[in-house]
Design a protein around this motif. Structure first.
Motif, short mmCIF file in Angstrom:
data_model
loop_
_atom_site.label_atom_id
_atom_site.label_comp_id
_atom_site.label_asym_id
_atom_site.label_seq_id
_atom_site.Cartn_x
_atom_site.Cartn_y
_atom_site.Cartn_z
N THR A 44 0.85 -1.18 0.00
CA THR A 44 0.00 0.00 0.00
C THR A 44 0.89 1.23 0.00
O THR A 44 2.09 1.15 0.30
CB THR A 44 -0.90 0.04 1.25
N ALA A 45 0.32 2.38 -0.30
CA ALA A 45 1.10 3.62 -0.28
C ALA A 45 1.70 3.86 1.10
O ALA A 45 2.83 4.34 1.23
CB ALA A 45 0.23 4.80 -0.72
N ALA A 46 0.97 3.49 2.15
CA ALA A 46 1.45 3.69 3.52
C ALA A 46 2.66 2.83 3.85
O ALA A 46 3.34 3.09 4.84
CB ALA A 46 0.32 3.39 4.51
N ASP A 47 2.97 1.84 3.03
CA ASP A 47 4.15 0.99 3.26
C ASP A 47 5.46 1.71 2.95
O ASP A 47 6.52 1.27 3.40
CB ASP A 47 4.07 -0.29 2.42
N PHE A 48 5.40 2.78 2.18
CA PHE A 48 6.62 3.49 1.81
C PHE A 48 7.08 4.39 2.95
O PHE A 48 6.28 5.10 3.56
CB PHE A 48 6.41 4.31 0.53
N HIS A 49 8.36 4.39 3.23
CA HIS A 49 8.93 5.19 4.31
C HIS A 49 9.11 6.64 3.87
O HIS A 49 8.80 7.56 4.62
CB HIS A 49 10.28 4.58 4.72
N LYS A 50 9.61 6.83 2.67
CA LYS A 50 9.87 8.18 2.16
C LYS A 50 8.56 8.80 1.67
O LYS A 50 7.88 8.24 0.81
CB LYS A 50 10.90 8.12 1.03
N PRO A 51 8.17 9.96 2.21
CA PRO A 51 6.90 10.58 1.82
C PRO A 51 6.75 10.79 0.30
O PRO A 51 5.66 10.60 -0.23
CB PRO A 51 6.91 11.92 2.57
N ALA A 52 7.82 11.15 -0.38
CA ALA A 52 7.74 11.34 -1.84
C ALA A 52 7.41 10.02 -2.53
O ALA A 52 6.65 10.00 -3.51
CB ALA A 52 9.04 11.91 -2.38
N HIS A 53 7.94 8.92 -2.03
CA HIS A 53 7.65 7.61 -2.62
C HIS A 53 6.20 7.22 -2.35
O HIS A 53 5.53 6.68 -3.22
CB HIS A 53 8.60 6.56 -2.04
N GLU A 54 5.72 7.51 -1.14
CA GLU A 54 4.33 7.23 -0.81
C GLU A 54 3.39 8.00 -1.74
O GLU A 54 2.43 7.45 -2.27
CB GLU A 54 4.06 7.61 0.65
N VAL A 75 2.81 9.33 -15.97
CA VAL A 75 2.99 9.78 -14.59
C VAL A 75 3.58 11.19 -14.57
O VAL A 75 3.11 12.05 -13.82
CB VAL A 75 3.85 8.78 -13.79
N LEU A 76 4.59 11.44 -15.40
CA LEU A 76 5.18 12.79 -15.44
C LEU A 76 4.17 13.82 -15.91
O LEU A 76 4.11 14.94 -15.38
CB LEU A 76 6.42 12.80 -16.33
N ASP A 77 3.35 13.46 -16.87
CA ASP A 77 2.30 14.37 -17.35
C ASP A 77 1.29 14.66 -16.24
O ASP A 77 0.88 15.81 -16.04
CB ASP A 77 1.61 13.76 -18.57
N GLU A 78 0.92 13.63 -15.49
CA GLU A 78 -0.06 13.80 -14.41
C GLU A 78 0.52 14.63 -13.28
O GLU A 78 -0.18 15.45 -12.68
CB GLU A 78 -0.52 12.42 -13.89
N GLY A 83 0.32 19.61 -10.52
CA GLY A 83 1.22 20.52 -9.82
C GLY A 83 1.79 19.94 -8.54
O GLY A 83 1.96 20.64 -7.54
N VAL A 84 2.13 18.65 -8.56
CA VAL A 84 2.61 17.97 -7.36
C VAL A 84 4.06 17.51 -7.48
O VAL A 84 4.50 16.61 -6.75
CB VAL A 84 1.71 16.77 -7.00
N ALA A 85 4.82 18.15 -8.34
CA ALA A 85 6.21 17.72 -8.56
C ALA A 85 7.01 17.69 -7.26
O ALA A 85 7.75 16.74 -6.99
CB ALA A 85 6.89 18.61 -9.59
N GLY A 89 9.10 14.39 -5.17
CA GLY A 89 10.55 14.43 -5.30
C GLY A 89 11.06 15.21 -6.49
O GLY A 89 12.26 15.31 -6.69
N GLY A 90 10.17 15.73 -7.30
CA GLY A 90 10.54 16.50 -8.48
C GLY A 90 10.44 15.67 -9.74
O GLY A 90 10.61 14.45 -9.72
N ALA A 91 10.16 16.33 -10.84
CA ALA A 91 10.01 15.63 -12.13
C ALA A 91 11.30 14.92 -12.53
O ALA A 91 11.27 13.80 -13.04
CB ALA A 91 9.57 16.61 -13.22
N GLY A 92 12.44 15.56 -12.30
CA GLY A 92 13.73 14.94 -12.63
C GLY A 92 13.98 13.68 -11.82
O GLY A 92 14.50 12.68 -12.33
N TYR A 93 13.60 13.72 -10.55
CA TYR A 93 13.75 12.55 -9.69
C TYR A 93 12.90 11.39 -10.21
O TYR A 93 13.38 10.26 -10.35
CB TYR A 93 13.34 12.90 -8.25
#
Length: 168
Positions: A44-54, A75-78, A83-85, A89-93
């Protein structure tokens, strides 16, 4: 065989996680989004430790729920559309995540590891809050959580499925 572990008061030294495994899972899903269906059975999303990954995983799941295949381009388009880059973690990330995946053949294993770290984090949080009785059973691949009792209530399913338990 079952092993009982009693934790009277836990001290968290470090929150169990592996950001490289999280990156590998996300990058692999961007390369092979068809595997998201199977990964979601465990992660699940809650399983990710890093907030950007979640946040990124949640976005990918939302796209899949809407019938769209969450590959890198979509995903990059979305991300740009919403406006959640910064939150992911950023579009480049995000664009670099596919390069972090050594093999899409191992996505289920990466997912299992992400989930296992999350279960350990939840158990540590529960142990910090007070007395917890944990039961593990020997299973293929190592120990598996069998019981999690706090104040006589069984919490194993909540911990396995990404939930938190109220103790104290």
């Amino acid at each position: 065989a079952q092993v009982k572990v009693y934790v009277i008061r836990g001290e968290r030294k470090a929150s169990p996680h592996n950001w490289e495994t999280e990156r590998s899972l996300l990058g692999g899903l961007l390369l092979d989004p068809d595997q998201l269906v199977e990964v979601r059975e465990r992660v699940t999303a809650a399983d990710f430790h890093k907030p950007a990954h979640e946040a990124l995983y949640a976005l990918m799941c939302e796209l899949a729920d809407a019938g769209q295949l969450p590959d890198t381009t979509l995903v990059l388009d979305e991300i740009a559309r919403r406006g959640v880059a910064e939150a992911v973690g950023g579009a480049g990330y995000v664009a670099g995540l596919p390069g972090a995946c050594p093999s899409v053949e191992n996505l289920q294993g990466y997912g299992q590891r992400v989930h296992d770290h999350a279960v350990r984090r939840r158990l540590l949080l529960a142990a910090e809050a007070g007395g917890v009785e944990l039961g593990f059973q020997l299973a293929e691949g190592g120990l598996q959580l069998a019981d999690a009792h706090v104040g006589g209530d069984d919490h194993v399913e909540a911990l396995r499925s990404g939930g938190m338990i109220q103790v104290g």
